[in-house]
Design a protein around this motif. Sequence first.
Motif, PDB file in Angstrom:
ATOM      1  N   SER A   1       5.280  -3.395   2.045  1.00  0.00           N
ATOM      2  CA  SER A   1       4.487  -4.600   1.773  1.00  0.00           C
ATOM      3  C   SER A   1       5.243  -5.872   2.163  1.00  0.00           C
ATOM      4  CB  SER A   1       4.051  -4.656   0.307  1.00  0.00           C
ATOM      5  OG  SER A   1       5.078  -5.096  -0.528  1.00  0.00           O
TER       6      SER A   1
ATOM      7  N   GLU B   1       1.509  -5.079  -7.939  1.00  0.00           N
ATOM      8  CA  GLU B   1       1.195  -6.108  -6.946  1.00  0.00           C
ATOM      9  C   GLU B   1       1.509  -5.635  -5.524  1.00  0.00           C
ATOM     10  OE1 GLU B   1       3.375  -9.598  -8.264  1.00  0.00           O
ATOM     11  OE2 GLU B   1       1.481 -10.575  -8.786  1.00  0.00           O
ATOM     12  N   HIS B   2       2.617  -4.916  -5.359  1.00  0.00           N
ATOM     13  CA  HIS B   2       2.961  -4.392  -4.028  1.00  0.00           C
ATOM     14  C   HIS B   2       1.922  -3.375  -3.559  1.00  0.00           C
ATOM     15  CE1 HIS B   2       6.680  -6.476  -3.322  1.00  0.00           C
ATOM     16  NE2 HIS B   2       7.159  -6.107  -4.507  1.00  0.00           N
TER      17      HIS B   2
ATOM     18  N   LYS C   1      -1.086  -5.357  -2.413  1.00  0.00           N
ATOM     19  CA  LYS C   1      -0.812  -5.980  -1.117  1.00  0.00           C
ATOM     20  C   LYS C   1      -0.893  -4.942   0.005  1.00  0.00           C
ATOM     21  CE  LYS C   1       2.598  -8.869   1.242  1.00  0.00           C
ATOM     22  NZ  LYS C   1       3.899  -9.529   1.143  1.00  0.00           N
TER      23      LYS C   1
ATOM     24  N   LYS D   1      -4.326  -3.922   1.308  1.00  0.00           N
ATOM     25  CA  LYS D   1      -5.033  -4.907   2.128  1.00  0.00           C
ATOM     26  C   LYS D   1      -4.506  -4.966   3.559  1.00  0.00           C
ATOM     27  CE  LYS D   1      -6.179  -7.691  -1.880  1.00  0.00           C
ATOM     28  NZ  LYS D   1      -5.910  -8.885  -2.652  1.00  0.00           N
TER      29      LYS D   1
END
Length: 190
Positions: free
Chosen positions: A106, A160-161, A164, A167
């Motif tokens: 990421s 969160e990673h 990310k 996406k």
Amino acid sequence: MIVKGKRRKVAWGITGSGEKIMETVEIMEKMKKKYRKIYDIRVFISKAGDQVLKYYNLSNTLETIFDKTWTEINANAPFLAGQIQLGSYEFLLVAPATSNTVAKISLRIADTLLTNAAIMGQKTSTPIYIMPTDFREGSVITQLPNGKDLELKITHEDAEHVEKLSKMPNTFVFEHPNEIPSIFEKHSGN
């Protein structure tokens, strides 16, 4: 491109996580049997993955089940990223993927065999499938090789990673090993 009579190569990367490793190996063995005429599954093991496989007594199992297994020497040896760049693989599957591997991809840090290969795959439109062990924030129970349970706390940053990563182009994240068969089916051409 599907070439009649020629098995297509799939790269399976294993990182240093014991979480879901036993289930993943079982499913990959089933995939090898089911798709033996379509796919040539090649196993690429990170340095930490090698340690974990030995800890779970799975090293010999993998070498017995799969014809081709390689263990990381450095980010370019074996030269998986180059093979990915040339389009030699139908897709790259990294399962299980540690929070370290997920974070590096990421953040675009290509300093290991599997992060280098994944980032190269993203650049060359090779489908990348990643099963993060730290999928969402909260607690999970994992089983140790001795059968005992261990509670792990997944941090907000790890989740969160994963978000990310989900996406990013040509990158697909999934949570459970039982999702692997649908990946093979999708690419099988059936």
